[in-house]
Design an enzyme around this catalytic site. Structure first.
Site, PDB file in Angstrom:
ATOM      1  CB  CYS A  55       2.175   2.006  11.534  1.00  0.00           C
ATOM      2  SG  CYS A  55       1.660   0.956  10.182  1.00  0.00           S
ATOM      3  CB  ALA A  96      -7.695   8.455   2.667  1.00  0.00           C
ATOM      4  N   PRO A 117      -8.513   2.793   5.465  1.00  0.00           N
ATOM      5  CG  PRO A 117      -9.179   1.489   7.319  1.00  0.00           C
ATOM      6  CD  PRO A 117      -7.958   1.960   6.561  1.00  0.00           C
ATOM      7  N   GLY A 118      -9.788   5.088   6.430  1.00  0.00           N
ATOM      8  CA  GLY A 118     -10.397   6.357   6.801  1.00  0.00           C
ATOM      9  C   GLY A 118     -10.360   6.729   8.269  1.00  0.00           C
ATOM     10  CB  SER A 119      -8.449   5.531  11.233  1.00  0.00           C
ATOM     11  OG  SER A 119      -8.582   4.186  10.898  1.00  0.00           O
ATOM     12  CE  LYS A 120      -2.876   7.607  10.779  1.00  0.00           C
ATOM     13  NZ  LYS A 120      -3.226   6.206  10.411  1.00  0.00           N
ATOM     14  CG  ASP A 175       0.007   5.666  -8.020  1.00  0.00           C
ATOM     15  OD1 ASP A 175       0.494   6.460  -7.182  1.00  0.00           O
ATOM     16  OD2 ASP A 175       0.606   4.653  -8.426  1.00  0.00           O
TER      17      ASP A 175
HETATM   18  C1  LIG Z   1      -1.253   2.904   6.221  1.00  0.00           C
HETATM   19  S1  LIG Z   1      -2.526   2.665   5.084  1.00  0.00           S
HETATM   20  C2  LIG Z   1      -3.497   4.096   5.310  1.00  0.00           C
HETATM   21  C3  LIG Z   1      -4.330   4.082   6.552  1.00  0.00           C
HETATM   22  C4  LIG Z   1      -5.288   5.274   6.632  1.00  0.00           C
HETATM   23  N1  LIG Z   1      -4.573   6.530   6.508  1.00  0.00           N
HETATM   24  C5  LIG Z   1      -6.096   5.296   7.914  1.00  0.00           C
HETATM   25  O1  LIG Z   1      -5.721   5.989   8.857  1.00  0.00           O
HETATM   26  O2  LIG Z   1      -7.132   4.612   7.954  1.00  0.00           O
HETATM   27  C6  LIG Z   1      -1.740   2.996   3.562  1.00  0.00           C
HETATM   28  C7  LIG Z   1      -2.680   3.098   2.402  1.00  0.00           C
HETATM   29  O3  LIG Z   1      -1.912   3.489   1.252  1.00  0.00           O
HETATM   30  C8  LIG Z   1      -2.574   3.013   0.125  1.00  0.00           C
HETATM   31  N2  LIG Z   1      -1.646   3.130  -1.022  1.00  0.00           N
HETATM   32  C9  LIG Z   1      -0.652   2.292  -1.402  1.00  0.00           C
HETATM   33  N3  LIG Z   1      -0.021   2.769  -2.494  1.00  0.00           N
HETATM   34  C10 LIG Z   1      -0.635   3.949  -2.807  1.00  0.00           C
HETATM   35  C11 LIG Z   1      -0.464   4.901  -3.838  1.00  0.00           C
HETATM   36  N4  LIG Z   1       0.499   4.756  -4.763  1.00  0.00           N
HETATM   37  N5  LIG Z   1      -1.259   5.982  -3.866  1.00  0.00           N
HETATM   38  C12 LIG Z   1      -2.241   6.141  -2.935  1.00  0.00           C
HETATM   39  N6  LIG Z   1      -2.463   5.251  -1.946  1.00  0.00           N
HETATM   40  C13 LIG Z   1      -1.666   4.172  -1.875  1.00  0.00           C
HETATM   41  C14 LIG Z   1      -2.971   1.594   0.504  1.00  0.00           C
HETATM   42  O4  LIG Z   1      -4.021   1.121  -0.312  1.00  0.00           O
HETATM   43  C15 LIG Z   1      -3.374   1.802   1.978  1.00  0.00           C
HETATM   44  O5  LIG Z   1      -4.762   1.957   2.084  1.00  0.00           O
END
Ligand SMILES: C[S@@+](CC[C@H](N)C(=O)[O-])C[C@H]1O[C@@H](n2cnc3c(N)ncnc32)[C@H](O)[C@@H]1O
Length: 289
Positions: free
Chosen positions: A219, A100, A102-105, A150
């Protein structure tokens, strides 16, 4: 990006679009404000985005206004808004946002749900979770609980109506803003992430109610992280059609000699020459259990 020449429609226009500066978008946060209020205050700087009536191009510095500071709007690119628009979280539902920060979605979904129901916003990164908490506070999201773990280890004694898996990815869709991505990423990096992405999606299937829905998004343009990941779960899930609010291409059904499920046509790819923004891949699934 040359390796995508055969799968990206109008490839020359795609490459040209990557060289163009990317517009800055905002999403009006209807929890703290209204479209009219933000239009009244910043109207001269706003250009309509066709994806949804809350998104606008901001012709200025959107991060430097009081409107941003007090959460009247959120700086979020239009493509980032597409996965929630496809998932359509509704009033009163239980929603999991597995990756989630930094929370945009997350904040977009809270607004779509009128701050009702429940969102569990999870991320593995402590540093990024702090940014998530601050963004949710600034945007007034009170239906959201933040967890830091995780995603593969989320307990399975609960189920959700809707789940967003906005997976960690190689990020080629950000190439307009990050020059080092313009040539595409090393395919080995994409293959390295695919195992984690598939694990997160499988976990989401187990956490989803039988009539629930999951959106998987990245993305990046790499098929190894997109259609090939979704293909691995199709014994346990079905792809649902997507009604895209902007121009998009269908997902691919074969890549470098590997045949994939024909149903992957139902997934969508958005390129910067189709929507003047970053790139994104979206799949909409329901579990078969
Ligand atoms: C594409 S970003 C998410 C952007 C977010 N959804 C937004 O819209 O602001 C992917 C996120 O996955 C997290 N991440 C990576 N491995 C993960 C895991 N095993 N479990 C949960 N989150 C994980 C990262 O820390 C990162 O914040």
């Amino acid at each position: 990006m040359e390796r995508y020449k055969d799968i990206i429609d109008e490839f020359d226009a795609f490459v040209e679009a990557l060289e163009q500066p990317q517009p800055q978008d905002i999403r009006i946060n209807t929890i703290q404000s209204s479209v009219q209020e933000v239009r009244d205050r910043y109207g001269d700087l706003l250009i309509d985005r066709d994806v949804d009536d809350r998104f606008f191009i901001f012709d200025g510095e959107p991060g430097k206004t009081v409107g941003h500071w007090r959460g009247a709007y959120y700086v979020q690119e239009a493509t980032s808004g597409l996965p929630p628009l496809v998932l359509q979280p509704d009033n009163g539902e239980r929603v999991l946002d597995m990756c989630a920060a930094p929370g945009s979605k997350t904040s977009q979904m809270a607004a779509m749900m009128n701050n009702t129901g429940e969102i569990v916003a999870n991320d593995v990164s402590g540093k990024r979770t702090r940014g998530l908490l601050s963004n949710l506070y600034r945007t007034g999201c009170v239906n959201t609980t933040v967890t830091e773990r995780d995603g593969r280890n989320i307990p399975e004694d609960t189920q959700f109506d809707k789940i967003l898996v906005d997976a960690p990815c190689t990020g080629e869709g950000n190439a307009r803003e990050q020059e080092q991505l313009r040539d595409g990423v090393d395919p080995a990096d994409a293959r390295d992430l695919a195992g984690l992405q598939a694990d997160l999606l499988e976990k989401a299937l187990r956490l989803c109610k039988p009539d629930g829905e999951i959106v998987y998004s990245t993305c990046t343009f790499a098929p190894e992280e997109n259609e090939m990941v979704v293909d691995t779960v199709l014994e346990d899930a079905s792809l649902l059609p997507i009604d895209m609010p902007c121009p998009a291409s269908d997902g691919i059904t074969a890549w470098q000699g590997t045949e994939l499920s024909s149903s992957l046509q139902r997934t969508k790819r958005v390129y910067p020459h189709q929507l003047d923004a970053g790139g994104i891949f979206i799949a909409r699934l329901t579990p078969d259990h």
